[in-house]
Design a protein around this motif. Structure first.
Motif, mmCIF file in Angstrom:
data_model
loop_
_atom_site.group_PDB
_atom_site.id
_atom_site.type_symbol
_atom_site.label_atom_id
_atom_site.label_comp_id
_atom_site.label_asym_id
_atom_site.label_seq_id
_atom_site.Cartn_x
_atom_site.Cartn_y
_atom_site.Cartn_z
ATOM 1 N N ALA A 29 0.808 -1.221 0.000
ATOM 2 C CA ALA A 29 0.000 0.000 0.000
ATOM 3 C C ALA A 29 0.838 1.266 0.000
ATOM 4 O O ALA A 29 0.316 2.354 -0.301
ATOM 5 C CB ALA A 29 -0.931 0.007 1.204
ATOM 6 N N THR A 33 -2.660 5.886 -3.284
ATOM 7 C CA THR A 33 -3.857 6.521 -2.744
ATOM 8 C C THR A 33 -4.929 5.439 -2.653
ATOM 9 O O THR A 33 -5.363 4.904 -3.676
ATOM 10 C CB THR A 33 -4.326 7.671 -3.639
ATOM 11 O OG1 THR A 33 -3.298 8.661 -3.710
ATOM 12 C CG2 THR A 33 -5.602 8.292 -3.099
ATOM 13 N N VAL A 34 -5.325 5.123 -1.422
ATOM 14 C CA VAL A 34 -6.197 3.975 -1.192
ATOM 15 C C VAL A 34 -7.596 4.444 -0.792
ATOM 16 O O VAL A 34 -7.752 5.297 0.090
ATOM 17 C CB VAL A 34 -5.621 3.056 -0.094
ATOM 18 C CG1 VAL A 34 -6.578 1.902 0.209
ATOM 19 C CG2 VAL A 34 -4.256 2.517 -0.534
ATOM 20 N N VAL A 35 -8.597 3.860 -1.443
ATOM 21 C CA VAL A 35 -10.003 4.061 -1.086
ATOM 22 C C VAL A 35 -10.533 2.728 -0.590
ATOM 23 O O VAL A 35 -10.416 1.707 -1.276
ATOM 24 C CB VAL A 35 -10.836 4.532 -2.291
ATOM 25 C CG1 VAL A 35 -12.301 4.691 -1.901
ATOM 26 C CG2 VAL A 35 -10.272 5.828 -2.865
ATOM 27 N N LEU A 36 -11.128 2.701 0.609
ATOM 28 C CA LEU A 36 -11.725 1.497 1.164
ATOM 29 C C LEU A 36 -13.239 1.664 1.207
ATOM 30 O O LEU A 36 -13.735 2.684 1.687
ATOM 31 C CB LEU A 36 -11.187 1.212 2.568
ATOM 32 C CG LEU A 36 -9.675 0.995 2.689
ATOM 33 C CD1 LEU A 36 -9.297 0.696 4.137
ATOM 34 C CD2 LEU A 36 -9.191 -0.121 1.760
ATOM 35 N N ALA A 99 -7.547 -1.049 7.167
ATOM 36 C CA ALA A 99 -7.239 0.376 7.257
ATOM 37 C C ALA A 99 -5.910 0.606 7.975
ATOM 38 O O ALA A 99 -5.122 1.470 7.579
ATOM 39 C CB ALA A 99 -8.369 1.114 7.966
ATOM 40 N N THR A 102 -3.227 -0.064 5.335
ATOM 41 C CA THR A 102 -3.188 0.676 4.067
ATOM 42 C C THR A 102 -3.241 2.193 4.222
ATOM 43 O O THR A 102 -3.027 2.902 3.238
ATOM 44 C CB THR A 102 -4.352 0.241 3.164
ATOM 45 O OG1 THR A 102 -5.597 0.501 3.844
ATOM 46 C CG2 THR A 102 -4.254 -1.245 2.816
ATOM 47 N N PRO A 104 -5.776 4.560 4.510
ATOM 48 C CA PRO A 104 -6.599 5.024 3.384
ATOM 49 C C PRO A 104 -6.744 6.536 3.321
ATOM 50 O O PRO A 104 -6.790 7.224 4.348
ATOM 51 C CB PRO A 104 -7.951 4.363 3.657
ATOM 52 C CG PRO A 104 -7.981 4.162 5.141
ATOM 53 C CD PRO A 104 -6.568 3.830 5.518
ATOM 54 N N ILE A 107 -12.463 6.595 3.173
ATOM 55 C CA ILE A 107 -13.228 5.450 3.660
ATOM 56 C C ILE A 107 -14.689 5.695 3.315
ATOM 57 O O ILE A 107 -15.248 6.738 3.653
ATOM 58 C CB ILE A 107 -13.079 5.262 5.184
ATOM 59 C CG1 ILE A 107 -11.614 4.985 5.549
ATOM 60 C CG2 ILE A 107 -13.966 4.124 5.685
ATOM 61 C CD1 ILE A 107 -11.366 4.931 7.059
ATOM 62 N N ALA A 140 -8.213 10.361 7.091
ATOM 63 C CA ALA A 140 -9.017 9.828 5.980
ATOM 64 C C ALA A 140 -10.279 10.657 5.801
ATOM 65 O O ALA A 140 -10.926 11.059 6.771
ATOM 66 C CB ALA A 140 -9.366 8.379 6.248
#
Length: 390
Positions: A29, A33-36, A99, A102, A104, A107, A140
């Motif tokens: 990760a 850019t992480v979206v959960l 989370a 990563t 995020p 979220i 987040a």
């Protein structure tokens, strides 16, 4: 190897990698850019919509096959080493763990309702755990559904949530305040706790019908929702996708245009042509999901419906939830019941006063029907039918 033998291989790679390196998910990760995306219903569809709104498969790593626990998410990131954007659906029970690994940027909280009680437990407990995960990640951006009481309670654990709003047809899990456990009352579009005064947050994004369905953003500008996917639930999913894309720098009109060509997600909503007619595949695995499907069925003519219910591990063994589904709304549709728990479903429909017949096989029942038919299955029943039909 799993893929060579005809399996999707969406879990095993991550499982092996995690055995070899317990921090592999966190390492994968880094720099992304992480979206959960989490919630009871709509995770797979909304995740696909967000990924598409952000640029599609060429730009975004995503677990599009629905493997939403840590091993599946790890596999999806292993399969996309060069992609800086990652959109991952996450099982509600694993949001905290994923989370933490990563970190995020966004979220997304879609909804919370009873589902697989024998596996995940009571829904208010699940929502509180999600709220704990939200509170643990103050940086987040949280995008949450204002009209779902439990979802709003979790979203309020964020300092500055972004709210998506649309009238909800399911309030069966919304009777108790997430803050004080007091009674919640519903009046029109609003809900309020009678004890502490907690009330529905005002929506930043909302669905409006102004000579056609639109998503209205914080600036008051309407973005047309010209979707191939049917039903109000998908208009809501699309509004979430547009809102998330806007948070990450994509113009709402651009995001909406990217959603137009999406016709099915993992077989959901897919229409299959067969001799003598067509079969549309629909997934409904709990009372809240059935409320959305019934709304969709109400939008069209009363065509035949085949309902299939199993109770395998992935479905949850307990099918008592069938008594909370307002199957009375199927009046006017010829109904066939199938699946491993067809006897229990038949009893429920008998109490609903619905004439129906039993079939040994859901797919065969659709093939025996002339014209257009809807096949509605819970999780494994749906996937069993999709494998045969598609």
């Amino acid at each position: 190897m799993a893929r060579r033998t005809g399996r999707n291989g969406s879990v095993i790679g991550g499982r092996v990698a995690t055995v070899l390196d317990g921090r592999v998910l966190a390492r994968l990760a880094v720099g992304r850019t992480v979206v959960l995306v989490t919630g009871t219903n709509g995770k797979t569809t909304t995740t696909s919509m967000i990924a598409r709104a952000l640029g599609g498969d060429g730009e975004v790593a995503t677990n599009h096959l629905g493997a939403n626990m840590p091993d599946g998410i790890t596999t999806a990131l292993l399969d996309a080493p060069g992609k800086r954007l990652a959109v991952m659906e996450v099982d509600e029970s694993y949001l905290g763990e994923v989370a933490a690994a990563t970190d995020p940027a966004v979220i997304v909280l879609l909804n919370f309702s009873r589902d697989q009680l024998d596996r995940v437990g009571e829904v208010r407990t699940v929502a509180r755990r999600v709220g704990d995960a939200v509170a643990a990640h103050p940086r987040a951006r949280v995008v949450a559904f204002a009209d779902d009481v439990l979802c709003a309670g979790a979203g309020l654990r964020s300092a500055a949530p972004l709210w998506v709003s649309s009238p909800s047809s399911w309030t069966g899990d919304a009777g108790v305040c997430p803050r004080c456990d007091g009674p919640v009352t519903h009046a029109g579009l609003r809900w309020t706790c009678g004890s502490c005064g907690l009330t529905r947050p005002p929506g930043n994004w909302a669905i409006v019908d102004d000579d056609g369905w639109c998503a209205r953003g914080p600036d008051g500008v309407d973005v047309p929702l010209e979707l191939a996917l049917p039903g109000h639930a998908n208009r809501l999913n699309a509004t979430f996708a547009i809102a998330v894309a806007a948070e990450l720098g994509v113009e709402p009109a651009v995001a909406a245009a990217r959603l137009r060509g999406l016709e099915q997600v993992g077989g959901r909503y897919r229409t299959v042509t067969r001799p003598g007619g067509t079969t549309r595949l629909l997934l409904a695995k709990n009372p809240a999901g059935w409320a959305q499907v019934l709304d969709l069925l109400d939008e069209g003519p009363g065509r035949p419906v085949v309902v299939a219910v199993n109770s395998r591990e992935a479905d949850g063994r307990d099918v008592s939830w069938l008594w909370d589904v307002p199957f009375e709304r199927l009046a006017g549709h010829p109904v066939v019941v199938a699946g491993e728990r067809s006897a229990e479903l038949s009893v429920r429909l008998a109490y609903a006063g619905l004439p129906h017949r039993l079939a040994d096989d859901a797919v065969r029942a659709t093939r025996d029907t002339v014209g257009a038919v809807d096949l509605v299955g819970n999780y494994t029943a749906f996937h069993d039918a999709a494998r045969v039909l598609t």
